[in-house]
Write a protein that holds these residues in place. Structure first.
Motif, PDB file in Angstrom:
ATOM      1  N   LEU A  64      -1.293 107.730-100.211  1.00  0.00           N
ATOM      2  CA  LEU A  64      -1.254 107.736 -98.743  1.00  0.00           C
ATOM      3  C   LEU A  64      -1.913 109.014 -98.257  1.00  0.00           C
ATOM      4  N   SER A  65      -2.653 108.935 -97.129  1.00  0.00           N
ATOM      5  CA  SER A  65      -3.171 110.185 -96.584  1.00  0.00           C
ATOM      6  C   SER A  65      -3.136 110.165 -95.059  1.00  0.00           C
ATOM      7  N   ASP A  66      -2.713 111.302 -94.509  1.00  0.00           N
ATOM      8  CA  ASP A  66      -2.706 111.563 -93.070  1.00  0.00           C
ATOM      9  C   ASP A  66      -2.142 110.411 -92.237  1.00  0.00           C
ATOM     10  N   ILE A  67      -0.914 110.059 -92.518  1.00  0.00           N
ATOM     11  CA  ILE A  67      -0.260 108.996 -91.755  1.00  0.00           C
ATOM     12  C   ILE A  67       0.472 109.632 -90.570  1.00  0.00           C
ATOM     13  N   ASN A  68       0.231 109.133 -89.391  1.00  0.00           N
ATOM     14  CA  ASN A  68       0.955 109.587 -88.209  1.00  0.00           C
ATOM     15  C   ASN A  68       1.499 108.352 -87.506  1.00  0.00           C
ATOM     16  N   LEU A  69       2.813 108.341 -87.258  1.00  0.00           N
ATOM     17  CA  LEU A  69       3.364 107.192 -86.541  1.00  0.00           C
ATOM     18  C   LEU A  69       4.740 107.565 -86.003  1.00  0.00           C
ATOM     19  N   GLY A  83      -0.416 100.789-100.315  1.00  0.00           N
ATOM     20  CA  GLY A  83       0.531 101.889-100.125  1.00  0.00           C
ATOM     21  C   GLY A  83       1.718 101.537 -99.247  1.00  0.00           C
ATOM     22  N   LYS A  84       1.927 100.222 -98.975  1.00  0.00           N
ATOM     23  CA  LYS A  84       3.015  99.800 -98.085  1.00  0.00           C
ATOM     24  C   LYS A  84       4.392 100.237 -98.627  1.00  0.00           C
ATOM     25  N   THR A  85       4.617  99.888 -99.885  1.00  0.00           N
ATOM     26  CA  THR A  85       5.932 100.179-100.460  1.00  0.00           C
ATOM     27  C   THR A  85       6.167 101.687-100.560  1.00  0.00           C
ATOM     28  N   THR A  86       5.081 102.448-100.860  1.00  0.00           N
ATOM     29  CA  THR A  86       5.222 103.907-100.929  1.00  0.00           C
ATOM     30  C   THR A  86       5.614 104.463 -99.560  1.00  0.00           C
ATOM     31  N   LEU A 141       1.968  97.606 -88.392  1.00  0.00           N
ATOM     32  CA  LEU A 141       1.181  98.758 -88.851  1.00  0.00           C
ATOM     33  C   LEU A 141       0.345  98.274 -90.014  1.00  0.00           C
ATOM     34  N   GLN A 142      -0.968  98.355 -89.888  1.00  0.00           N
ATOM     35  CA  GLN A 142      -1.862  97.853 -90.943  1.00  0.00           C
ATOM     36  C   GLN A 142      -2.286  99.012 -91.832  1.00  0.00           C
ATOM     37  N   LEU A 143      -2.022  98.890 -93.125  1.00  0.00           N
ATOM     38  CA  LEU A 143      -2.445  99.930 -94.076  1.00  0.00           C
ATOM     39  C   LEU A 143      -3.642  99.427 -94.855  1.00  0.00           C
ATOM     40  N   GLN A 144      -4.580 100.355 -95.084  1.00  0.00           N
ATOM     41  CA  GLN A 144      -5.744  99.991 -95.887  1.00  0.00           C
ATOM     42  C   GLN A 144      -6.079 101.204 -96.751  1.00  0.00           C
ATOM     43  N   ALA A 145      -6.020 101.027 -98.037  1.00  0.00           N
ATOM     44  CA  ALA A 145      -6.322 102.102 -98.991  1.00  0.00           C
ATOM     45  C   ALA A 145      -5.631 103.400 -98.613  1.00  0.00           C
ATOM     46  N   GLY A 146      -4.346 103.312 -98.261  1.00  0.00           N
ATOM     47  CA  GLY A 146      -3.554 104.509 -98.007  1.00  0.00           C
ATOM     48  C   GLY A 146      -3.714 105.093 -96.628  1.00  0.00           C
ATOM     49  N   LYS A 147      -4.481 104.444 -95.777  1.00  0.00           N
ATOM     50  CA  LYS A 147      -4.679 104.971 -94.409  1.00  0.00           C
ATOM     51  C   LYS A 147      -4.183 103.941 -93.401  1.00  0.00           C
TER      52      LYS A 147
END
Lengths: 832, 220
Positions: free
Chosen positions: B22-27, B44-47, B211-217
């Motif tokens: 995961l990198s630089d997640i803001n929410l 990276g959803k489960t992480t 929230l859509q995650l794609q390759a940790g972003k």
């Protein structure tokens, strides 16, 4: 806290129901039950045997000395609440009418004998009635031999010194049986109060003063420890066991064996516990992660599984103690015909040791696995691969080894035993594991050549090399211990059996005049008895050592050497007698010729006399002196019931000296009355009856044998627990593989063949490991601990691999047959 | 705000390199809000879910959970927070096989030392329709029933936030939709914040926000 106990209890109960902890519990129960049962049985038997040995001596402990013994020792023993009986022993001539005979007199008091039975009869060789205390003042009891030698009987009178006594009875059985086979004068028991009237004991008389003690084992041990340092060189303290050397070594070896076997059973159970605790812990990682996820702190997790462990331990200890008690009661009951009627009840000690053992084994072997549970991260609920870190091997092995060492202290085990067992096992394991490792390496080519399923089994073993080696080690260890215990048992029993073969001579005839030998032979032939050979015997005293008197040659030491203070029995022989081995010099005719007569001297006597090969001893025989040169030193096994001699001359050297002959024969109990006829035929001959002693020794050896076999059963049980635990530990993996193979289309026949091939191969390696280890350990134990000859055992090399293949493939098959027969979906679901 | 995340990153060390999950997640998630985290396998959803729930620790950034900074808590403090404020529902149910349905639901209440564990658990099992199956063990229940026990367990401690990881992933469509209804109803009744990871479009569409995650972003 209460709710954690409840929760842990629920989880444990459920684990028990589902069979999850069955092997763990079984192993723990075996450990506790074996400690309790072995402990109580050996406790009861050894106290029972102690009582029998005491009966020989007539006391638990005996102090002897040539001068009167200090009164304060007597008082000290009374203060320690021991029973004490003073005895005065001396030899003197007793006279009846015209006949006179040298007799050994025992003057005893009211408590005689403190242990064992004194049977007094009216006729020689009759059964008699049990008696305690001394004969009344003015009366004596005499041994049957004195009856024939003096031609007297009950009611007759005899003189001892200046006093006249009435013969009140004939001793048919008494304590303190023959302590030395030769030169024992017939015995007579009188009242201590009458000694003064005989006026025999004068300053300088050779008298043996004795204190006999009896009391509880610990009090005797403490008193003995207190007394020992105060003794002067002329005083001797003899324990019940020291009285009969054959018995002492047999009992000591049995003790060592029982101690070792008990420890081995516990150690094996420990291994089984470690293996199954590991599996238990692995299978509970997920549960623990859920608990953590639901908010359990690591402390709470530790507590829940710790309490669970405690519940298991408690259950196992209770079941184990109960099982142990039942087993020992059963054993004692089944042995009731061979045991003394009143066997002491088992003390509470073994149960406490059982409790301690249970806790210690659990802590030492299962705790590391359980501790890992506390370290499970809650994230494992989402990521299956996140296992808690492995415990450091230092902690795991350190705990297990400390637990074993502590147990060893409790069981009174021998450090040497453990050291040699450990070393042997280590070397064997290293060699075999290396061999297995290399073979697995070559397995790739082998697996291609073998038919389908078998080839697959070989490649399975090769692929999971580490796991396979681990299993070989565990199986091999269990087999090794089974083999080793059987081997040591067989050799110990064989060794005892040779000491006391069936129909070993149990009566000795001494003082047989050479002219009467034909009469004896005629008598024996008529009675259908066979003698073991007739040996010449000349009595002589050592008067010079290398031309000097003993007092000059050994200043300060000569008066304490018993062999210099009495006449020795000298013999001559062409052959080196059985139970003798030459330690220095040569046995004739290989010894270099010299002018003087050659002699062979017993090694320990030679050490005391400070002589070696080439030195001379001068003997006074009748009125003549004979100087002889030492040609060899012999080691003599005094445990054997054979005529043994300190000094043996070369043939012909004693020709012309007045001598007698000695022989021995076996007499069955029902033939006992023949002795009366024999004494009538040969009145001057001395009969020494060893049958009572030998019967007792045989009886005690039988009991020890039973105890040894019984302990062996425990070792077997514990080994089976290890096998089961190891099989169970690898079952999940096997089930998973099998399920995958089934889904890929493998038939159950294929799976069955590959599974059995795998077990047969594992069994073969484990068996070889066990055979090698057994030989190595046995060699160490025999040479260092049991004092038995070291030999190689061919059968071990056949039995090991054969037993390994059979036992492991049968147990393995039953343990995992569902692997081959279960439906693939079910298998996959169960192992997911 | 119930949850505020800023600059969140997670790296793990593999044999020879660092892998960024995961990198630089803001929410941020408001109280009572229902949020679905969606994305392809390995995105990276489960992480992210495990970090938000305090099951794992972040490599960088900050998570504020009901005004508590998760990064500053140790494992036992996070366990306490989970016990008091967090509930979980998992794809593979994660019931303890050794405990009955009732005992499984009682478990978090017992760990928190609550005296009303038994009555509360009975009431919840009643609500999920398993009032008659209290003494059944997990292996005696169907997948849907097991998940209902898990949901009852999740709501037992009256959590502020409920995390669900693929709650319908192991169930057939019909059972799955019944479970969704149950989950959302209980969530509504209790006013719980719901954060779930799912592949199930039907479930995602029932949430307030995705929230859509794609390759940790985070891409939307």
């Amino acid at each position: 806290m209460k709710h954690l106990f409840r929760l842990a209890g629920k989880l444990t109960l459920r684990d028990l129901k589902s069979g999850e902890v069955r092997v763990l519990l079984l192993a723990l129960v075996i450990a506790v039950a074996s400690v309790v049962a072995i402990g109580s049985v050996t406790d009861r038997l050894s106290r029972g045997m102690g009582a029998e040995s005491s009966a020989f001596l007539g006391a638990d402990l005996q102090l002897t000395g040539p001068r009167e013994l200090p009164d304060n020792w007597f008082q000290q023993a009374l203060d320690r609440e021991l029973a004490v009986s003073p005895v005065v022993a001396f030899s003197t001539v007793v006279v009846a009418g015209d006949a006179f005979q040298l007799a050994s007199i025992k003057a005893v008091g009211e408590h005689y004998p403190l242990r064992g039975k004194l049977m007094i009869a009216d006729e020689p060789f009759a059964a008699g009635r049990q008696t305690t205390g001394a004969p009344p003042a003015g009366a004596v009891w005499i041994e049957p031999r004195l009856v024939s030698l003096l031609g007297t009987g009950v009611g007759d009178q005899l003189e001892i010194g200046q006093a006249v006594f009435t013969i009140a009875g004939i001793i048919s059985k008494g304590p303190g049986g023959a302590t030395s086979v030769f030169g024992v004068a017939p015995g007579l028991v009188m009242n201590r109060a009458d000694v003064e009237a005989t006026a025999i004991i004068q300053p300088g008389s050779r008298v043996n003063y004795q204190f006999q003690f009896a009391g509880p084992e610990t009090a005797i041990t403490d008193f003995s420890a207190w007394l020992e340092p105060q003794l002067d060189p002329t005083q001797r303290l003899v324990g019940a066991r020291d009285g009969t050397p054959t018995l002492k070594t047999a009992l000591d070896r049995a003790d060592a064996y029982l101690g070792l076997a008990g420890l081995v059973a516990v150690a094996l159970a420990g291994i089984a516990i470690a293996v199954s605790a590991n599996r238990y812990s692995r299978r509970h990682f997920d549960h623990c992660a859920i608990l953590r996820c639901l908010g359990a702190t690591s402390r709470q997790a530790y507590l829940i599984f710790g309490i669970s462990l405690m519940w298991l331990g408690l259950a196992a200890v209770l079941i184990g103690c109960l099982a142990g008690w039942l087993i020992q009661e059963g054993l004692i009951w089944s042995l009731r015909d061979q045991l003394p009627a009143a066997l002491p009840v088992a003390s509470v000690g073994p149960y406490l040791v059982g409790l301690a053992t249970g806790s210690l084994v659990l802590i030492g072997f299962a705790l590391p696995a359980f501790l890992r549970l506390g370290q499970v991260t809650p994230l494992k609920v989402l990521r299956k691969d996140l296992d808690p870190p492995k415990m450091s091997s230092l902690v795991v092995y350190g705990l297990a080894i400390s637990a074993l060492l502590l147990l060893m202290r409790w069981q009174g085990g021998d450090w040497k035993l453990v050291l040699f067992s450990g070393l042997g096992a280590l070397v064997a394991a290293a060699v075999l594991l290396l061999a297995a490792f290399l073979l697995f390496g070559a397995g790739a080519r082998l697996s291609r050549k073998l038919p389908g399923a078998t080839g697959f089994a070989v490649s399975q073993l090769r692929r999971y090399r580490a796991a396979s080696l681990g299993q070989i080690l565990a199986f091999g260890g269990a087999l090794l211990i089974m083999l080793n215990s059987t081997l040591v048992r067989t050799d110990l029993l064989a060794d005892w059996q040779t000491k006391l073969p069936d129909k070993a001579p149990n009566h000795f005839l001494v003082n047989l005049q050479e002219s009467r030998i034909p009469d004896l032979e005629a008598f024996l032939e008529q009675a259908s008895l066979t003698v073991s050979g007739i040996y010449p015997m000349v009595r002589g005293r050592i008067v010079e050592i290398n031309g000097e008197t003993p007092e000059v040659a050994l200043p300060g030491a000569a008066e304490n050497i018993n062999a210099l203070r009495r006449e020795l029995n000298l013999t001559w022989s062409t052959e080196l007698p059985k139970a003798n081995s030459v330690e220095a010099g040569h046995w004739w005719p290989d010894a270099p010729a010299s002018e003087r007569a050659g002699i062979s001297v017993e090694k320990r006597l030679a050490e005391r006399l400070k002589i070696s090969v080439g030195d001379t001893l001068t003997f006074s025989i009748a009125d003549a002196r004979l100087t002889a040169e030492v040609k060899s030193l012999r080691e003599v096994d005094w445990d054997s019931f054979q005529p043994n001699f300190f000094v043996i001359f070369e043939p012909g050297a004693l020709a012309g000296y007045p001598g007698t002959a000695i022989t021995s024969f076996y007499l069955a109990p029902e033939q006992k009355p023949l002795l009366n006829d024999l004494i009538k035929t040969l009145p001057t001959v001395t009969i020494i009856e060893l049958d009572a002693i030998m019967e007792e020794v045989q009886r005690i050896l039988d009991q020890v044998t039973q105890a040894v076999e019984f302990v062996l059963a425990f070792v077997f049980l514990a080994s089976i627990a290890v096998l089961l635990a190891t099989l169970q530990a690898s079952k999940d993996e096997r089930m998973h593989t099998a399920a995958l193979l089934r889904t890929l289309g493998a038939s159950s026949g294929y799976l069955r063949t590959s599974l059995i091939s795998e077990f047969v191969l594992l069994g073969l390696f484990a068996g070889l490991l066990a055979s090698l280890g057994t030989e190595l350990i046995a060699a160490g134990l025999y040479s260092q601990v049991f004092d038995l000859p070291v030999t190689w055992h061919g059968w071990v090399w056949v039995a090991g691999p054969l037993a390994g293949m059979l036992v492991i493939s049968i147990a393995g098959w039953f343990g995992s047959r569902e692997v081959a027969s279960g439906s693939p979906v079910r298998l996959l679901r169960e192992t997911a | 705000m119930m949850i505020e995340v800023s600059g969140l990153g997670k790296q793990v060390a593999t044999a020879n390199r660092h892998l960024t999950i995961l990198s630089d997640i803001n929410l941020s998630v408001a109280e009572g809000e229902r949020v679905a985290i969606v994305g392809a396998s390995g995105s990276g959803k489960t992480t992210l879910l495990s970090l938000l729930a305090g099951l794992d620790t972040a490599s960088s950034g900050q998570i504020r959970f009901n005004d508590v900074v998760l990064n500053e808590l140790d494992e036992d403090q996070r366990a306490k927070l989970r016990a008091e404020q967090v509930g979980f529902v998992f794809q593979s149910f994660h019931l303890l096989p050794g405990l009955t349905a009732l005992e499984n639901v009682m478990l978090p209440l017992e760990l928190a030392g609550r005296a009303d564990a038994d009555s509360r658990a009975r009431q919840l099992l009643d609500e999920v329709g398993l009032g008659e199956r209290l003494s059944h063990y997990p292996n005696q229940l169907s997948g849907g029933e097991q998940q209902r026990v898990a949901i009852a367990r999740a709501f037992a401690s009256e959590p502020r936030v409920l995390f669900a990881d693929e709650p319908t992933g192991n169930l057939d469509t019909a059972t799955g939709s019944r479970i969704i209804e149950l989950l959302l109803k209980l969530n509504r009744d209790a006013g719980t914040t719901l954060i779930l990871v799912t592949h199930d479009e039907a479930l995602a569409s029932r949430c307030d926000r995705r929230l859509q995650l794609q390759a940790g972003k985070l891409v939307s």
